[in-house]
Design a protein around this motif. Structure first.
Motif, PDB file in Angstrom:
ATOM      1  N   PRO A   7      38.340  34.069  35.606  1.00 22.14           N
ATOM      2  CA  PRO A   7      39.675  34.484  35.152  1.00 22.14           C
ATOM      3  C   PRO A   7      40.423  35.252  36.244  1.00 22.14           C
ATOM      4  CG  PRO A   7      37.980  35.885  34.179  1.00 22.14           C
ATOM      5  CD  PRO A   7      37.274  34.850  34.994  1.00 22.14           C
ATOM      6  N   ARG A   8      41.720  34.970  36.325  1.00 21.81           N
ATOM      7  CA  ARG A   8      42.620  35.709  37.223  1.00 21.81           C
ATOM      8  C   ARG A   8      43.656  36.411  36.362  1.00 21.81           C
ATOM      9  NH1 ARG A   8      43.220  34.703  42.789  1.00 21.81           N
ATOM     10  NH2 ARG A   8      42.218  32.827  43.524  1.00 21.81           N
ATOM     11  N   THR A   9      44.059  37.588  36.787  1.00 18.65           N
ATOM     12  CA  THR A   9      45.095  38.309  36.055  1.00 18.65           C
ATOM     13  C   THR A   9      46.402  37.521  36.122  1.00 18.65           C
ATOM     14  OG1 THR A   9      45.635  39.624  38.010  1.00 18.65           O
ATOM     15  CG2 THR A   9      44.060  40.579  36.431  1.00 18.65           C
ATOM     16  N   LEU A  10      47.170  37.637  35.053  1.00 22.08           N
ATOM     17  CA  LEU A  10      48.428  36.906  34.935  1.00 22.08           C
ATOM     18  C   LEU A  10      49.482  37.873  34.418  1.00 22.08           C
ATOM     19  CD1 LEU A  10      49.928  34.129  34.884  1.00 22.08           C
ATOM     20  CD2 LEU A  10      49.145  33.918  32.515  1.00 22.08           C
ATOM     21  N   ARG A  11      50.645  37.846  35.022  1.00 29.87           N
ATOM     22  CA  ARG A  11      51.743  38.694  34.564  1.00 29.87           C
ATOM     23  C   ARG A  11      52.970  37.817  34.329  1.00 29.87           C
ATOM     24  NH1 ARG A  11      53.285  43.799  38.085  1.00 29.87           N
ATOM     25  NH2 ARG A  11      51.043  44.116  37.830  1.00 29.87           N
ATOM     26  N   LEU A  12      53.324  37.635  33.060  1.00 29.75           N
ATOM     27  CA  LEU A  12      54.485  36.821  32.712  1.00 29.75           C
ATOM     28  C   LEU A  12      55.771  37.629  32.677  1.00 29.75           C
ATOM     29  CD1 LEU A  12      52.962  34.668  29.839  1.00 29.75           C
ATOM     30  CD2 LEU A  12      53.254  34.060  32.243  1.00 29.75           C
ATOM     31  N   ALA A  17      53.091  46.883  33.513  1.00 25.96           N
ATOM     32  CA  ALA A  17      53.405  48.084  34.298  1.00 25.96           C
ATOM     33  C   ALA A  17      53.821  49.249  33.404  1.00 25.96           C
ATOM     34  CB  ALA A  17      54.512  47.779  35.304  1.00 25.96           C
ATOM     35  N   PHE A  18      54.277  48.954  32.191  1.00 28.90           N
ATOM     36  CA  PHE A  18      54.685  50.002  31.256  1.00 28.90           C
ATOM     37  C   PHE A  18      53.573  50.404  30.296  1.00 28.90           C
ATOM     38  CE2 PHE A  18      58.690  47.620  32.096  1.00 28.90           C
ATOM     39  CZ  PHE A  18      59.311  48.597  32.846  1.00 28.90           C
ATOM     40  N   VAL A  19      52.742  49.447  29.896  1.00 22.06           N
ATOM     41  CA  VAL A  19      51.771  49.743  28.835  1.00 22.06           C
ATOM     42  C   VAL A  19      50.438  50.258  29.342  1.00 22.06           C
ATOM     43  CG1 VAL A  19      52.838  48.151  27.197  1.00 22.06           C
ATOM     44  CG2 VAL A  19      50.938  47.350  28.594  1.00 22.06           C
ATOM     45  N   PHE A  20      50.130  50.060  30.632  1.00 25.45           N
ATOM     46  CA  PHE A  20      48.878  50.545  31.199  1.00 25.45           C
ATOM     47  C   PHE A  20      49.145  51.634  32.223  1.00 25.45           C
ATOM     48  CE2 PHE A  20      47.762  45.939  30.414  1.00 25.45           C
ATOM     49  CZ  PHE A  20      46.986  46.178  29.296  1.00 25.45           C
ATOM     50  N   THR A  21      48.216  52.567  32.347  1.00 28.61           N
ATOM     51  CA  THR A  21      48.335  53.614  33.367  1.00 28.61           C
ATOM     52  C   THR A  21      48.421  52.980  34.742  1.00 28.61           C
ATOM     53  OG1 THR A  21      47.104  55.156  31.999  1.00 28.61           O
ATOM     54  CG2 THR A  21      47.226  55.653  34.350  1.00 28.61           C
ATOM     55  N   GLN A  22      47.566  51.985  34.987  1.00 23.73           N
ATOM     56  CA  GLN A  22      47.641  51.214  36.222  1.00 23.73           C
ATOM     57  C   GLN A  22      47.535  49.745  35.854  1.00 23.73           C
ATOM     58  OE1 GLN A  22      44.838  52.154  39.335  1.00 23.73           O
ATOM     59  NE2 GLN A  22      45.377  50.345  40.487  1.00 23.73           N
ATOM     60  N   ALA A  23      48.537  48.990  36.223  1.00 30.30           N
ATOM     61  CA  ALA A  23      48.533  47.545  35.967  1.00 30.30           C
ATOM     62  C   ALA A  23      47.847  46.829  37.118  1.00 30.30           C
ATOM     63  CB  ALA A  23      49.963  47.023  35.816  1.00 30.30           C
ATOM     64  N   ALA A  24      47.092  45.796  36.776  1.00 29.36           N
ATOM     65  CA  ALA A  24      46.490  44.944  37.796  1.00 29.36           C
ATOM     66  C   ALA A  24      47.584  44.139  38.482  1.00 29.36           C
ATOM     67  CB  ALA A  24      45.483  43.994  37.154  1.00 29.36           C
ATOM     68  N   GLU A  25      47.345  43.773  39.698  1.00 31.90           N
ATOM     69  CA  GLU A  25      48.269  42.903  40.419  1.00 31.90           C
ATOM     70  C   GLU A  25      48.074  41.469  39.929  1.00 31.90           C
ATOM     71  OE1 GLU A  25      50.717  43.740  42.541  1.00 31.90           O
ATOM     72  OE2 GLU A  25      50.182  45.802  42.045  1.00 31.90           O
ATOM     73  N   PRO A  26      49.123  40.695  39.842  1.00 33.88           N
ATOM     74  CA  PRO A  26      48.966  39.296  39.430  1.00 33.88           C
ATOM     75  C   PRO A  26      48.059  38.541  40.399  1.00 33.88           C
ATOM     76  CG  PRO A  26      51.288  39.919  39.467  1.00 33.88           C
ATOM     77  CD  PRO A  26      50.520  41.050  40.094  1.00 33.88           C
ATOM     78  N   GLY A  27      47.174  37.718  39.843  1.00 32.34           N
ATOM     79  CA  GLY A  27      46.313  36.866  40.666  1.00 32.34           C
ATOM     80  C   GLY A  27      44.987  37.457  41.077  1.00 32.34           C
ATOM     81  N   GLU A  28      44.659  38.647  40.613  1.00 26.96           N
ATOM     82  CA  GLU A  28      43.352  39.237  40.924  1.00 26.96           C
ATOM     83  C   GLU A  28      42.275  38.574  40.070  1.00 26.96           C
ATOM     84  OE1 GLU A  28      42.817  43.519  40.752  1.00 26.96           O
ATOM     85  OE2 GLU A  28      44.991  43.751  40.655  1.00 26.96           O
ATOM     86  N   TRP A  29      41.064  38.512  40.579  1.00 22.95           N
ATOM     87  CA  TRP A  29      39.941  38.120  39.733  1.00 22.95           C
ATOM     88  C   TRP A  29      39.774  39.219  38.694  1.00 22.95           C
ATOM     89  CZ3 TRP A  29      39.522  33.336  40.361  1.00 22.95           C
ATOM     90  CH2 TRP A  29      39.575  32.744  41.608  1.00 22.95           C
ATOM     91  N   ALA A  30      39.307  38.849  37.507  1.00 24.55           N
ATOM     92  CA  ALA A  30      39.247  39.822  36.411  1.00 24.55           C
ATOM     93  C   ALA A  30      37.925  39.746  35.666  1.00 24.55           C
ATOM     94  CB  ALA A  30      40.400  39.569  35.440  1.00 24.55           C
ATOM     95  N   VAL A  31      37.569  40.859  35.065  1.00 29.59           N
ATOM     96  CA  VAL A  31      36.444  40.962  34.136  1.00 29.59           C
ATOM     97  C   VAL A  31      36.984  41.635  32.874  1.00 29.59           C
ATOM     98  CG1 VAL A  31      34.674  41.063  35.947  1.00 29.59           C
ATOM     99  CG2 VAL A  31      35.701  43.184  35.126  1.00 29.59           C
ATOM    100  N   THR A  32      36.191  41.651  31.817  1.00 26.66           N
ATOM    101  CA  THR A  32      36.691  42.275  30.591  1.00 26.66           C
ATOM    102  C   THR A  32      36.876  43.775  30.758  1.00 26.66           C
ATOM    103  OG1 THR A  32      34.501  42.601  29.624  1.00 26.66           O
ATOM    104  CG2 THR A  32      35.651  40.516  29.116  1.00 26.66           C
ATOM    105  N   GLY A  33      35.997  44.435  31.483  1.00 26.15           N
ATOM    106  CA  GLY A  33      36.138  45.871  31.723  1.00 26.15           C
ATOM    107  C   GLY A  33      35.661  46.748  30.588  1.00 26.15           C
ATOM    108  N   SER A  34      34.989  46.178  29.610  1.00 27.39           N
ATOM    109  CA  SER A  34      34.512  46.989  28.475  1.00 27.39           C
ATOM    110  C   SER A  34      33.576  48.102  28.905  1.00 27.39           C
ATOM    111  CB  SER A  34      33.833  46.099  27.440  1.00 27.39           C
ATOM    112  OG  SER A  34      34.777  45.257  26.829  1.00 27.39           O
TER     113      SER A  34
END
Length: 185
Positions: A7-12, A17-34
């Protein structure tokens, strides 16, 4: 042998940028982060931390959150790079005792993320995370592109729609304008 997918992060839109303290950059590899919430009481989370708990995938490079990910092809080198980067964060940010432990944990997280990608490349995935009786559970949904002309009033204005929902889940709303003005939920 099947192609490797992650999975890659996606920003539509700019909402992450408003709902998270730090937003991931679009296109980064991602994990669930639980794993970031294992030693936390989800009931004590407020505002942006609560949003991250409920719906945030973790961007491996930035350690920021993304509401959506997209199933993407990855090379073995890209996978190995994601493991190494995540291991770096596990050591420096979370105090993994040594590199071997950090790498093992990072491999496990990347492997789990890859297991979510048994879908066609380009499939958009959202997550809803909950806690019940001390156990964290993740539910994943796919979003599908709307066929053209289905909604004449908003033709072309909405790229995606939810196609499946659990009727017993509470509806969540976000006040994006309020968040942009500095108000927290």
């Amino acid at each position: 042998m099947s192609a490797l997918k992650l999975p890659r992060t996606l920003r539509l839109d700019p909402s992450d940028a408003f709902v998270f303290t730090q937003a991931a950059e679009p296109g980064e590899w991602a994990v669930t982060g639980s794993f970031l919430f294992w030693d936390r009481d989800p009931a004590s989370l407020t505002g942006k931390e609560r949003v991250a708990f409920r719906s945030g995938f973790l961007g491996v490079a930035s350690f920021g959150f993304s509401t959506l990910v997209v199933v993407s092809e990855a090379s073995a080198a890209e996978r190995d790079g994601a493991v190494a980067t995540l291991a770096d964060h596990l050591q420096t940010r979370l105090g993994a005792p040594d590199r071997a432990v950090a790498l093992a944990a990072a491999r496990e997280e990347i492997d789990f993320a890859a297991s979510l990608c048994d879908l066609p490349v380009g499939t958009v995935v959202a997550m809803h995370r909950t806690e019940t009786d001390g156990q964290i559970a993740e539910a994943f949904r796919t979003l599908h592109q709307k066929p053209g002309g289905e909604d004449r009033l908003h033709a072309g204005a909405r790229a995606f729609r939810f196609v499946e929902t659990d009727a017993d889940e509470p509806e969540e709303r976000a006040d994006l304008i309020g968040l942009a003005r500095g108000r927290t939920p």
